[in-house]
Design an enzyme around this catalytic site. Structure first.
Site: not given
Ligand code: PAF
Length: 283
Positions: A31-32, A36-37, A151, A178, A188-189
């Site tokens: 999630g978040y 990239g996702h 990644k 990405i 996300s971090r």
């Protein structure tokens, strides 16, 4: 687009799709979601008739002192991104739907570099959690293809090996990193970083570029490349190296002389936030 919470609902939907002869792509995420996702979902939408995105912060891949509790979550935002990208279903289970209270079956790799080297050195239970949840997702969704970002290059190598060893009937598709315009790999971090740390975090991609250029120019000694990268990172006072290593991408074993499919990977703390980045090259 549907959002479902239970294993039974996903299974029923995928069964119905398969009955119609439709192919199914899976994008496993915590999630978040970010660009990239989105690139993984875009690719899955192109290559499959239906796309499932799993959105699950998997507790078993976090160590006791890691960021499970604070890991960012925002299902509404994720749903918007998935819908816009053309996904068909989000699987968003509660931990208790994924893991029975007395669950005691896990997917563990033997004592190999694949899970013990690089991130495995400081995150000893991480890949057991990743393999277990990804294996479960493969069994629940039964996708034709599954999409993972480069990644997390070690994760990609581990999953490819698990799929080969256990004969999971799924094609693993690795997708490029990405980056933000200034080079920072999307993660996300990154949301944990203050403005000052965000600037300091550029040292990861900057130092990797330096290493990549050396290899492109013909340098084949791993130590020389690693030292050049470490020296560059040392110019950033907010950065603390966890590791900078060059390994064989297929088995994650350290190499002295660069040859074959190499992975140059790093984990670096910027303040309290641990970031990873890498490049893969055929030499
Ligand atoms: O890469 C991730 O976000 C996670 O490790 C994954 C593959 C979704 C498993 O929880």
């Amino acid at each position: 687009m549907q959002i479902v919470k239970t294993v039974e609902e996903v299974r029923a939907q995928v069964k119905a799709w398969k009955k119609e002869g439709l192919s199914v792509g899976l994008v496993p995420t915590m999630g978040y979601l970010h660009e990239g996702h989105k690139s993984l979902i875009d690719r899955a939408v192109k290559e499959n008739d239906r796309v499932v995105v799993s959105d699950f912060v998997n507790p078993t891949q976090f160590g006791p002192n890691e960021d499970l509790a604070t890991y960012p979550r925002d299902l509404d935002r994720d749903a918007k991104l998935c819908e816009e990208a053309g996904a068909d279903l989000i699987f968003n289970p509660e931990p208790e739907n994924m893991y029975a209270k007395d669950a005691c079956t896990y997917i563990t790799m033997e004592d190999v570099s694949l899970t013990k080297n690089l991130c495995g050195k400081t995150r000893p239970i991480h890949f057991r959690g990743v393999c277990t949840v990804v294996g479960k997702l493969f069994l629940i969704v039964a996708p034709d293809r599954a999409y993972f970002g480069q990644k997390d290059a070690q994760q990609l190598a581990v999953i490819k090996r698990m799929v080969r060893d256990l004969n999971f009937d799924v094609e693993i598709v690795g997708c490029p990193i990405i980056r933000e315009e200034d080079g920072l790999a999307k993660s996300s971090r990154n949301t944990y970083l203050s403005a000052e740390e965000r600037q300091a975090a550029l040292i990861l991609s900057k130092s990797l570029n330096k290493g990549r250029k050396l290899v492109e120019a013909g340098e084949r000694d791993a130590k020389t490349v690693i030292k050049a990268i470490e020296d560059e990172i040392a110019t950033e006072p907010m950065a603390k190296i966890d590791y900078v290593q060059i390994v064989n991408f297929d088995n994650i074993e350290d190499i002295d002389t660069l040859t074959g499919n190499i992975l140059c990977a790093m984990a670096v703390y910027i303040g309290k936030t641990r970031l990873i980045d890498n490049f893969i090259m055929e030499v």
